[in-house]
Scaffold this motif. Structure first.
Motif, mmCIF file in Angstrom:
data_model
loop_
_atom_site.group_PDB
_atom_site.id
_atom_site.type_symbol
_atom_site.label_atom_id
_atom_site.label_comp_id
_atom_site.label_asym_id
_atom_site.label_seq_id
_atom_site.Cartn_x
_atom_site.Cartn_y
_atom_site.Cartn_z
ATOM 1 N N VAL A 78 70.059 66.456 -61.875
ATOM 2 C CA VAL A 78 69.169 65.511 -62.521
ATOM 3 C C VAL A 78 68.890 64.376 -61.552
ATOM 4 C CG1 VAL A 78 68.810 64.066 -64.515
ATOM 5 C CG2 VAL A 78 70.184 66.121 -64.711
ATOM 6 N N ALA A 79 67.639 64.169 -61.249
ATOM 7 C CA ALA A 79 67.241 63.027 -60.431
ATOM 8 C C ALA A 79 65.964 62.515 -61.071
ATOM 9 C CB ALA A 79 67.003 63.462 -58.996
ATOM 10 N N ASN A 80 65.385 61.473 -60.468
ATOM 11 C CA ASN A 80 64.130 60.987 -61.041
ATOM 12 C C ASN A 80 62.980 61.845 -60.519
ATOM 13 O OD1 ASN A 80 64.228 59.983 -58.429
ATOM 14 N ND2 ASN A 80 63.118 58.121 -58.958
ATOM 15 N N VAL A 133 69.573 61.107 -56.471
ATOM 16 C CA VAL A 133 70.319 60.045 -57.136
ATOM 17 C C VAL A 133 71.709 60.625 -57.366
ATOM 18 C CG1 VAL A 133 68.319 58.979 -58.240
ATOM 19 C CG2 VAL A 133 69.604 60.730 -59.468
ATOM 20 N N GLY A 134 72.657 59.761 -57.659
ATOM 21 C CA GLY A 134 74.001 60.252 -57.907
ATOM 22 C C GLY A 134 74.890 60.031 -56.699
#
Lengths: 201, 250
Positions: free
Chosen positions: A11-13, A48-49
């Motif tokens: 999951v990222a933007n 992200v993360g």
């Protein structure tokens, strides 16, 4: 016109990145297999993360070798935020975890005494040269950064508790610590230029 | 150096932008995606969208609203309101949010911030704290200001950041929609207690209020009414802020 593929390993933007390409008149596809990474004319590596979790996912999906190969070859690749950090050898965020190692050195934490995460618009100072990034304010959201110049890459710099890398480029590879997809008109032009320039590689 | 941010806030109910006073008496202020684009073009550094829908149907449309805003918006978007789980947060990110703000659920159990930070990154996890002045400090309100959680707001901010929040959206219930200026004592207390950025919210009427908030330790200021009512454009506010010596993106 050749395609743009967005690497979707977690999951990222991704929606924000995809929207930036929509505004440039391009419908990106997603890529999540080694074949797709090899095949993509242009690849976006959003991030992200955490460093370790991202590298674990890349290993699990067999993407480490194909990513290294295309970046070493300078094929059109846009790496964003954590996507840039994993180009380096390792990160203080996840000790003991190896990055892709296509750029030398270690990603470190911001020094104590400055706000972290480094959230917001900060001024980027490019070094003159080919593929120059327009100077101005770009949007950052990072807790870690690279504070040295990796050999063989062109660099742009930013300042937060000392100088750190805002972006590095080599061949068709553009790796940004900031988020071009969230950096307003400047970011939008940068993505547009990368798209246009990547036809040369 | 990183510039101070000015963030218009869109309170959205049933797919429309609304604004109230002290969280009630809502009135219609327009189409979210159109307003979002207008604010971006007039100099907003970032946007916050809070879903204040009263119904399940309203909440379901929030995802569509996020997607519609995203297609037009080339600046960061934080979305909050009714986020109860990591999967709620993931759905918002998939729809087009860059960060997710958690309010009541984080007060009930700060572990939700840890889960969001672990899965989506700390920069995605915003804790939204609604604080109301009480005799010996500020208490945390939940459920859109309806209930007193009987928790000290400063202590809760520290706990939320330890749990994983990468940013604090700090709203003064007492000042919300009043135009009396931000609660500067609250802002000072929280921004000293945490190392992450703090967004001041509730009470801004003009650039002077915002400059005061930055001096008190805020990294960003949130405002709704003054922009919705076209009392000021974001660029005008930022020009004035620059005049007060605040470093902004112009």
């Amino acid at each position: 016109m050749s395609t743009v593929a967005i690497l979707t390993t977690g999951v990222a933007n991704v929606a924000s990145v995809a929207a930036a390409f929509h505004r440039l008149g391009t419908e990106p596809v997603t890529a999540e297999t080694p074949e797709a990474v090899e095949r993509a004319d242009r690849l976006v590596v959003p991030g992200v993360g955490a460093f370790g979790a991202a590298m674990d996912r890349l290993h699990g999906l067999g993407l480490v070798a194909p990513l290294r190969k295309r970046i070493e070859a300078g094929r059109p690749t846009l790496a964003i935020c954590l996507g840039m950090q994993i180009l380096f050898e390792s990160s203080e965020e996840s000790p003991g975890c190896e990055g892709l190692g296509v750029a030398s050195g270690v990603v470190g934490a911001f020094p104590g005494g400055v706000r972290s995460p480094h959230f917001g618009w900060n001024r980027v100072h490019p070094r003159p040269g080919p593929g120059t990034i327009e100077p101005g304010h770009y949007y950052f959201a990072n807790s870690f950064r690279v504070a040295h110049h990796p050999a063989g890459w062109d660099a742009a710099w930013c300042e937060h508790g000392g100088a750190f890398l805002a972006a590095v480029t080599r061949g068709g590879v553009l790796a940004c610590q900031f988020h071009p997809e969230l950096s307003g008109t400047l970011g939008q032009s940068l993505i547009g230029e990368w798209l246009a320039r990547s036809d040369q590689w | 150096m990183v510039t101070k941010r000015v963030i218009p806030c869109l309170d959205v109910a049933e797919g429309r932008v609304v604004k109230g006073v002290r969280f009630t008496s809502l009135r219609d202020c327009g189409d979210p995606a159109a307003l979002a684009e207008e604010y971006m073009n007039s100099g907003a550094d970032e946007l916050v969208m809070l879903d204040v829908s009263a119904t399940d149907e309203g909440r379901a449309t929030a995802l569509e609203t996020v997607a519609a805003i995203r297609e037009r918006l080339a600046i960061p978007l934080t979305v909050g309101g009714g986020v109860r789980s990591v999967s709620d947060a993931e759905r918002l990110l998939e729809a087009g949010a860059d960060k997710v703000s958690v309010n009541s659920a984080a007060v009930a159990d700060p572990a939700i911030l840890t889960e969001i930070a672990d899965r989506l990154g700390r920069q995605c996890a915003v804790v939204a704290i609604d604080a109301r002045k009480c005799h010996d400090g500020w208490t945390v309100l939940v459920r859109s200001g309806k209930d007193d959680a009987r928790r000290d707001a400063v202590a809760f901010a520290v706990q939320a950041v330890e749990a994983g929040a990468g940013e604090v959206l700090l709203t003064s219930w007492d000042r919300d929609g009043t135009g009396e200026g931000y609660d500067l004592d609250l802002l000072r207390a929280v921004s000293r207690a945490v190392h992450v950025p703090v967004i001041a919210s509730g009470g801004a009427k003009d650039a002077r209020h915002m400059a005061e908030a930055f001096l008190a330790g805020a990294d960003a200021v949130l405002a709704a009414s003054i922009f919705h009512d076209r009392e000021a454009r974001v660029w005008d506010i930022k020009d004035e802020l620059a005049g007060f010596g605040v470093t902004v993106r112009l």
